[in-house]
Design an enzyme around this catalytic site. Structure first.
Site, PDB file in Angstrom:
ATOM      1  N   ASP A   1      43.338 -17.403  69.370  1.00  0.00           N
ATOM      2  CA  ASP A   1      42.396 -18.500  69.102  1.00  0.00           C
ATOM      3  C   ASP A   1      42.852 -19.813  69.740  1.00  0.00           C
ATOM      4  O   ASP A   1      42.362 -20.886  69.384  1.00  0.00           O
ATOM      5  CB  ASP A   1      42.258 -18.719  67.588  1.00  0.00           C
ATOM      6  CG  ASP A   1      41.319 -17.713  66.933  1.00  0.00           C
ATOM      7  OD1 ASP A   1      40.714 -16.903  67.654  1.00  0.00           O
ATOM      8  OD2 ASP A   1      41.188 -17.744  65.693  1.00  0.00           O
TER       9      ASP A   1
ATOM     10  N   ASP B   1      45.960 -13.656  52.717  1.00  0.00           N
ATOM     11  CA  ASP B   1      46.778 -12.484  52.431  1.00  0.00           C
ATOM     12  C   ASP B   1      46.861 -12.209  50.931  1.00  0.00           C
ATOM     13  O   ASP B   1      46.719 -11.066  50.479  1.00  0.00           O
ATOM     14  CB  ASP B   1      48.182 -12.646  53.029  1.00  0.00           C
ATOM     15  CG  ASP B   1      48.772 -14.040  52.803  1.00  0.00           C
ATOM     16  OD1 ASP B   1      48.181 -14.830  52.043  1.00  0.00           O
ATOM     17  OD2 ASP B   1      49.822 -14.336  53.399  1.00  0.00           O
TER      18      ASP B   1
END
Length: 494
Positions: free
Chosen positions: A95, A243
Site C-alpha cells: 500500500d 488481529d
C-alpha cells in the site's frame, strides 16, 4: 476541599485500585497455568511433511506500507523459506505511497526469475488499512493456510516446517509463534519493550492457551487457516487492532488457537520514542475498541466457561489498566492531603495496600517469565530487579498517552491507522537519524507530560511537611517515568 469532592476522589481512587488488583489476580492465575503447562508435554497430531500428499499449500502475506529501510531485508529473508515451491505463494500487499514501490517491484521481479511464486499486489486506496490489504489478498490467495509477517519480522528458513504441521488437527484455526527481538540491547527503550512483550508472549499467551482461554493472533508471525478467517467473518478495519478482533470472532465460533512458545520469530523493536508512542497508541486504542465491540459477545456466549469469560474480559480490558493506573497516580497527591485532613477517613487508606500487593504479584509473575528466556542466575535476578522497576517507571510515564488512546477507543472516536516506522538497525552504533518516516511535530501531550513530571516532584516535596512518606517511592517513579518520556520525546525531535 468539600466532603462531596473528597468522597468522589476516594471512590475513583478505590475503584481504580480494585480493578488493578483484579487484573493482577488474573495475571497470577495465568502464572499458575503457565507453570502447570511447562510441566506437561502434550503431543498433538501433525502433518508429515516428508509425505508429499500431506504437504498443504501455503500463502505468505507480507502487508507493507512505506517500508524503504526494511523491505529488501524482508524479501531476501522470506525468499529463503524452506518449503516446496509448488506448494507456496507469496503476496506482497504493498500500500506504499513513496518511492519504495519501485525498489520493491524491482526486487520482486528478480525473485520471480528464480522461479519463486511471488506477486506484487497494489491497491488504488488504503481502505481498511492493513485489514483491507489482507482481505483483498485473501480473495485471490491460493493457499489453504495464510502466514502473515510484518515488514520488520525475520522468520527462520524452517519456520513453516515448524508451524504448519499443527493444522492436521482440523479444529485449529491459528498457529501463533513467540516474537523475538533482534535489537533488544540497543537502548533502555528497546530493553523495556522487549521485557513487556516477553511477559505477554510467555505468561499471557501460554497461560491462556494452556487452559483453552481466548488468546489473540498478534498480527504477524502466525498462520491462519483460510476457512477459519472466512467462517469468522473475514478481516474488518473498524478497529486499530484487526488481529485481536478477528481472533475473538474466530474463537467465539469454536476455532482453537495453538500457541508455540518454543518457536521464536525475530523482529525489530522501535528505537525512537515517537515510534514507540505510535505503536502503543494503536495497540491501546485498538484494545479499547475491541472491548467496546466484543465484550458483550464474550459475556453472553453460551459455548464458553465462566473462567474463560473472566479471562476474556480481563484480556479485552488490558489496555484500560493504563487508565486505572493514571487515575491512581493523578489522585494519589490529593489523597495524601485528604488522609492528613480527615482523620475519620483513615481506614479507607487501607485500600492503598491493594496497589502494593498488585505490584508484588506482578513482580513475581514477570520474574518467572523473565527467567524462562534470560536464565535464573543471581546476576540475572539482579538485572531483573533493575529492568522491572525501569519498566514500571516508564510504563507510568506512558500512562497519560495510553489513557488518551483508551478513552478514544471506548468513546468510539475513529482515527487513522498509523504504522510504526522501521529502521533496519543492525548494531548499537547504527543511527536512526534521518529516517524520513519519523514524526517531527511536537505532541501536545508532551506539555502535559512535562507538567506531570513537575506535579509528581511536588508530590515528593509534599511528603516532607505532611511527614507522610508512604507514597514517596511511587511519586519518585512517576517523576522519573514522565521525565524520561518527556525528555526522550524532546530529544528525538532535536
Amino acid at each position: 476541599m468539600g466532603l462531596t469532592i473528597t468522597y468522589f476522589i476516594i471512590a475513583i481512587y478505590s475503584i481504580s485500585l480494585l480493578l488493578i488488583f483484579f487484573y493482577s489476580l488474573a495475571q497470577l492465575n495465568l502464572l499458575v497455568n503457565y507453570l502447570g503447562y511447562k510441566r506437561r508435554n502434550k503431543e498433538a497430531p501433525k502433518y508429515n511433511l516428508l509425505d508429499p500428499k500431506e504437504i498443504p499449500f501455503v500463502t505468505i502475506q507480507l502487508p507493507i506500507y512505506n517500508e524503504e529501510y526494511v523491505v529488501e531485508r524482508l524479501l531476501d529473508n522470506i525468499s529463503k523459506i524452506e518449503y516446496p515451491m509448488s506448494k507456496l505463494e507469496i503476496q506482497v500487499l504493498d500500500d506504499s505511497t513513496d518511492d519504495s514501490v519501485l525498489e520493491t517491484a524491482k526486487r520482486i521481479k528478480a525473485l520471480q526469475e528464480t522461479g519463486l511464486d511471488i506477486q506484487h499486489i497494489r491497491r488504488t486506496n488504503r481502505q481498511g488499512y492493513k485489514a483491507g490489504a489482507l482481505k483483498e489478498g485473501l480473495d485471490i490467495a491460493k493457499g489453504e493456510f495464510i502466514a502473515i509477517f510484518d515488514a520488520d519480522f525475520l522468520p527462520s528458513s524452517d519456520w513453516l516446517k515448524k508451524t504448519v504441521i499443527y493444522f492436521k488437527d482440523q479444529e485449529i484455526g491459528v498457529v501463533q509463534t513467540r516474537w523475538g527481538h533482534i535489537n533488544r540491547e540497543y537502548s533502555t527503550l528497546t530493553r523495556i519493550q522487549a521485557f513487556a512483550l516477553d511477559a505477554h508472549f510467555t505468561l499471557e499467551q501460554v497461560g491462556r492457551n494452556a487452559k483453552g482461554h481466548f488468546i489473540n493472533f498478534n498480527g504477524t508471525a502466525g498462520i491462519w487457516r483460510k476457512e477459519c478467517i472466512l467462517d469468522a467473518g473475514n478481516w474488518e478495519g473498524d478497529t486499530l487492532t484487526e488481529d485481536l478482533d478477528l481472533s475473538y470472532r474466530a474463537q467465539l465460533k469454536n476455532w482453537k488457537f495453538k500457541y508455540l512458545e518454543d518457536v521464536e520469530t525475530p523482529a525489530e523493536l522501535p528505537v525512537v520514542i515517537s515510534a514507540a508512542r505510535s505503536q502503543q497508541f494503536r495497540w491501546n486504542k485498538g484494545g479499547a475498541e475491541n472491548f467496546r465491540k466484543t465484550v458483550w459477545s464474550v459475556i453472553s456466549a453460551k459455548n464458553i466457561s465462566f473462567k474463560t469469560k473472566f479471562h476474556g474480559v480481563m484480556h479485552l480490558l488490558n489496555s484500560s489498566m493504563f487508565l486505572c493506573v493514571f487515575l491512581v497516580a493523578l489522585l494519589s497527591i490529593p489523597m495524601m492531603y485528604i488522609k492528613n485532613t480527615f482523620d475519620h477517613l483513615g481506614w479507607i487508606f487501607e485500600a492503598t495496600k491493594f496497589f502494593i500487593l498488585s505490584t508484588v504479584i506482578l513482580f513475581v509473575c514477570y520474574w518467572f517469565t523473565y527467567k524462562s528466556i534470560q536464565g535464573s542466575s543471581f546476576d540475572n535476578f539482579v538485572d531483573y530487579i533493575r529492568i522491572f522497576f525501569t519498566f514500571f517507571s516508564v510504563a507510568l510515564g506512558f500512562s497519560l498517552h495510553n489513557s488518551i488512546a483508551v478513552l478514544e477507543g471506548h468513546m468510539g472516536k475513529r482515527s487513522e491507522f498509523v504504522r510504526t516506522p522501521k529502521f533496519n538497525l543492525n548494531s548499537i552504533s547504527d543511527s536512526w537519524k534521518g529516517n524520513k518516516y519519523l514524526a517531527t511535530k511536537l505532541s501536545p501531550n508532551m506539555i502535559l507530560e512535562a507538567a506531570l513530571m513537575l506535579y509528581f516532584l511536588f508530590g515528593m516535596y509534599s511528603a516532607i511537611p505532611l511527614n507522610d512518606f508512604g507514597l514517596f517511592p511511587f511519586h519518585f517513579m512517576l517523576f522519573l517515568g514522565f521525565g524520561y518520556v518527556f525528555f526522550k520525546s524532546l530529544m528525538a525531535r532535536a
